[in-house]
Structures are given as C-alpha cells and as structure tokens.
Design a protein around this motif. Sequence first.
Motif, short mmCIF file in Angstrom:
data_model
loop_
_atom_site.label_atom_id
_atom_site.label_comp_id
_atom_site.label_asym_id
_atom_site.label_seq_id
_atom_site.Cartn_x
_atom_site.Cartn_y
_atom_site.Cartn_z
N ALA A 67 0.74 -1.22 0.14
CA ALA A 67 -0.16 0.10 0.10
C ALA A 67 0.89 1.16 -0.05
CB ALA A 67 -0.99 -0.04 1.11
N TRP A 68 2.41 1.29 0.72
CA TRP A 68 2.91 2.23 0.91
C TRP A 68 3.64 2.50 -0.50
CZ3 TRP A 68 7.94 3.06 4.01
CH2 TRP A 68 7.95 4.65 4.14
N LEU A 69 4.03 1.53 -1.10
CA LEU A 69 5.10 1.59 -2.35
C LEU A 69 4.90 2.48 -3.19
CD1 LEU A 69 7.72 0.47 -3.47
CD2 LEU A 69 6.23 -1.38 -4.43
N PRO A 70 3.49 2.58 -3.86
CA PRO A 70 3.20 3.71 -4.89
C PRO A 70 3.43 5.13 -4.33
CG PRO A 70 1.36 1.87 -4.88
CD PRO A 70 2.18 1.78 -3.61
N SER A 71 3.22 5.21 -3.24
CA SER A 71 3.58 6.89 -2.77
C SER A 71 5.00 6.88 -2.80
CB SER A 71 3.20 7.10 -1.38
OG SER A 71 1.69 6.93 -1.34
N ILE A 72 5.90 6.04 -2.34
CA ILE A 72 7.41 6.24 -2.42
C ILE A 72 7.77 6.31 -3.91
CG2 ILE A 72 9.60 5.25 -1.90
CD1 ILE A 72 7.69 6.32 0.50
N HIS A 73 7.35 5.35 -4.83
CA HIS A 73 7.63 5.69 -6.08
C HIS A 73 7.16 7.05 -6.70
CE1 HIS A 73 7.47 0.88 -7.15
NE2 HIS A 73 8.62 1.40 -6.89
N ASP A 74 6.15 7.24 -6.41
CA ASP A 74 5.69 8.89 -6.78
C ASP A 74 6.63 9.79 -6.51
OD1 ASP A 74 3.52 10.31 -8.65
OD2 ASP A 74 3.28 11.11 -6.52
N ALA A 75 6.84 9.69 -5.22
CA ALA A 75 7.92 10.86 -4.54
C ALA A 75 9.18 10.78 -5.09
CB ALA A 75 7.95 10.53 -3.03
N PHE A 76 9.85 9.46 -5.33
CA PHE A 76 11.36 9.71 -6.02
C PHE A 76 11.12 10.01 -7.45
CE2 PHE A 76 12.46 7.05 -2.64
CZ PHE A 76 13.71 7.47 -2.31
N THR A 77 9.90 9.63 -8.05
CA THR A 77 9.86 10.21 -9.66
C THR A 77 9.76 11.66 -9.64
OG1 THR A 77 8.95 7.93 -10.17
CG2 THR A 77 8.19 10.03 -11.65
N ARG A 78 8.78 12.34 -8.94
CA ARG A 78 8.65 13.71 -8.95
C ARG A 78 9.95 14.57 -8.54
NH1 ARG A 78 3.55 15.58 -9.28
NH2 ARG A 78 1.83 13.89 -9.20
N ILE A 79 10.79 13.96 -7.50
CA ILE A 79 12.06 14.63 -7.25
C ILE A 79 12.98 14.52 -8.49
CG2 ILE A 79 14.17 14.33 -5.81
CD1 ILE A 79 12.41 13.26 -3.59
N ALA A 80 12.92 13.51 -9.04
CA ALA A 80 13.84 13.31 -10.17
C ALA A 80 13.31 14.08 -11.34
CB ALA A 80 13.89 11.71 -10.70
N GLU A 81 12.17 14.32 -11.56
CA GLU A 81 11.51 14.96 -12.57
C GLU A 81 11.73 16.41 -12.32
OE1 GLU A 81 7.52 13.61 -12.99
OE2 GLU A 81 8.29 12.02 -14.14
N GLY A 82 11.53 16.73 -11.09
CA GLY A 82 11.58 18.38 -10.57
C GLY A 82 13.19 18.68 -10.88
N THR A 83 13.96 17.85 -10.33
CA THR A 83 15.58 18.14 -10.85
C THR A 83 15.73 18.38 -12.09
OG1 THR A 83 16.13 16.86 -8.77
CG2 THR A 83 17.98 17.28 -10.19
#
Length: 290
Positions: A67-83
Amino acid sequence: MSPLPPLIWLQAFEAAARTLSFTAAGRELGVTQAAISQRIRLLEDRLGQKLFVRHPRSLTLTPAGQAWLPSIHDAFTRIAEGTTEVFGATPESPVTLRTTPVMQQSWLAPRLLSFHRQHPSVAVRLVSAIWPDDFGPEGADLEIRYGRGDWSEVDCVSLGDERMRPACAPSLAERLQTPEDLAGHTLLHAIGFAVGWPTWLEQAGVAGIERQCPALTCDNQVMTLALASQGGGVALTHHRLLESRRDLVAPFDLAVPSMESFWLVRPLRRQPRDEASLLWDWLVASLDDG
C-alpha cells in the motif's frame, strides 16, 4: 521527531521493494546487503509495521508495504523530474529505455543496433522489467509495455495487434500433427498474460487436454522459449517473438488474438530530451518497416 523517515531508509525500501532483494538493492545503492537489511529494520521500527515478509531465499511485500510503495515511487519520480526541470538533464546521461527481457532480445535488438549505427553519439541504457509494477517508478525516458494501452499520463503507440501461438523445437514439432498430439508433452507456461494455454486449447477444440500434460511455469517468456528451444516442451508465445527465432517453429497454424499487446510509451508530464525524441521517432518509424 520528524514524521518523515531518513531518506536513505526510504531509498533502501524503494530499491528492495522494486527488486525484492536486499542484495540487489545494496548493489544498486552501492552498499552491502547487511546495510540494506539494517535500514529496512530501522524503517519498520519507526513505522511500527513490517514492510517485508522474509522467506529463506526471497522477499515479498506485506499488505502495508504494498500500500505504501506507490507513494514512495511517486515521490522519487517527482524529485527526479523536478531536478531535471530546474537544472536540466546531465548532458552525458543516457536515454533510459525499459522493457521486458524477451522484447529486448527479439523485437528491440535489431532496431537498437540499427539506431546505434546511425546515431553512435546517443547513449542508450536498457533496463529490464517483468511485472507491470516494474514500469514507471524510475522515470524512464521510454518504455515498451505490455497491456491494453489504457495507462494514464503517458503517450502510447501500439506495436501492432498480438496473437498467441505454440512454439517448440523443430524435432518436437515433427511429432505434433494436430493439437490432440500435445497430450503427454510438457506445456511451458509464462504467467501474467490474458491468453494462456487453457484459452488456446479451448480455441483449438481440445479444452482440458492440459490435464494430461506435465507443466513447467516461469515468470517470463525468456525462460519458456529457452526451454522450448532445447526440446523441453511447448511454449505459448506472441507471434512477433516467434518470427525472430531460428531455433523455434510453430507446430500449428492456430494463433489466438489477444486484447493485450506491446506499446511504446513515454511520460507526458515532462518535456522529452532531444536524444529521447530521436530514439522514439526511430522506433515509431520502424513499425512501418515491419
């Protein structure tokens, strides 16, 4: 105390959850398996819940971990894309293309070699994926996915309709004149596809004959096709993958259509790099060449 656990713990969880291996996660993050295990335990202590079920030789996610994994995936993806959006992509960073191993070996390999000959300065990084959940979390530039093409926030181009048909070594094909001849022969199953052996056998008019057949089940088509090529049984595969093989033949003409197929995919949330667009256009153009 901050409610957000330390970043290195979250990195350990994301990598271990994606690979289902503390060893692989450690290799990816440049630390030992023991370090990953320790970080996961500290994270579980902080959260008050187990995230993994430890088996003797494997890992699975607990319901809380899933249940938690999608939120973690999305967070790291957004950090990478924002960078990337703020600072731009590293000039020498390769174009990341993620797809299944069987597509890499068959459909993609000749096209990628042709692309490389024409554009040797464009670095390409291939990432393997097997399960649907393997796609998306790392923000790959391009992907080749299998499914119905109904994913959100992505641009999709179909690689064509798919049909499933049996495949085996030529020596075994000589003994298979009709579908009834499959009785007693090993059926090689690759899980995760809408059309499997029961569907094909029903369409062939021999429903239930699989009960007379030994079975070997794999989590990917690379292994089923490898076993089939060595005379280990009959695999059910996509017609486009069989067309590129010289060590396998189709013993029967029947090919059952599938609602699922392969798709070339790229995210819509970020502007593609020039190199990624170049590879995308090349692969799309190759569809017209068969």
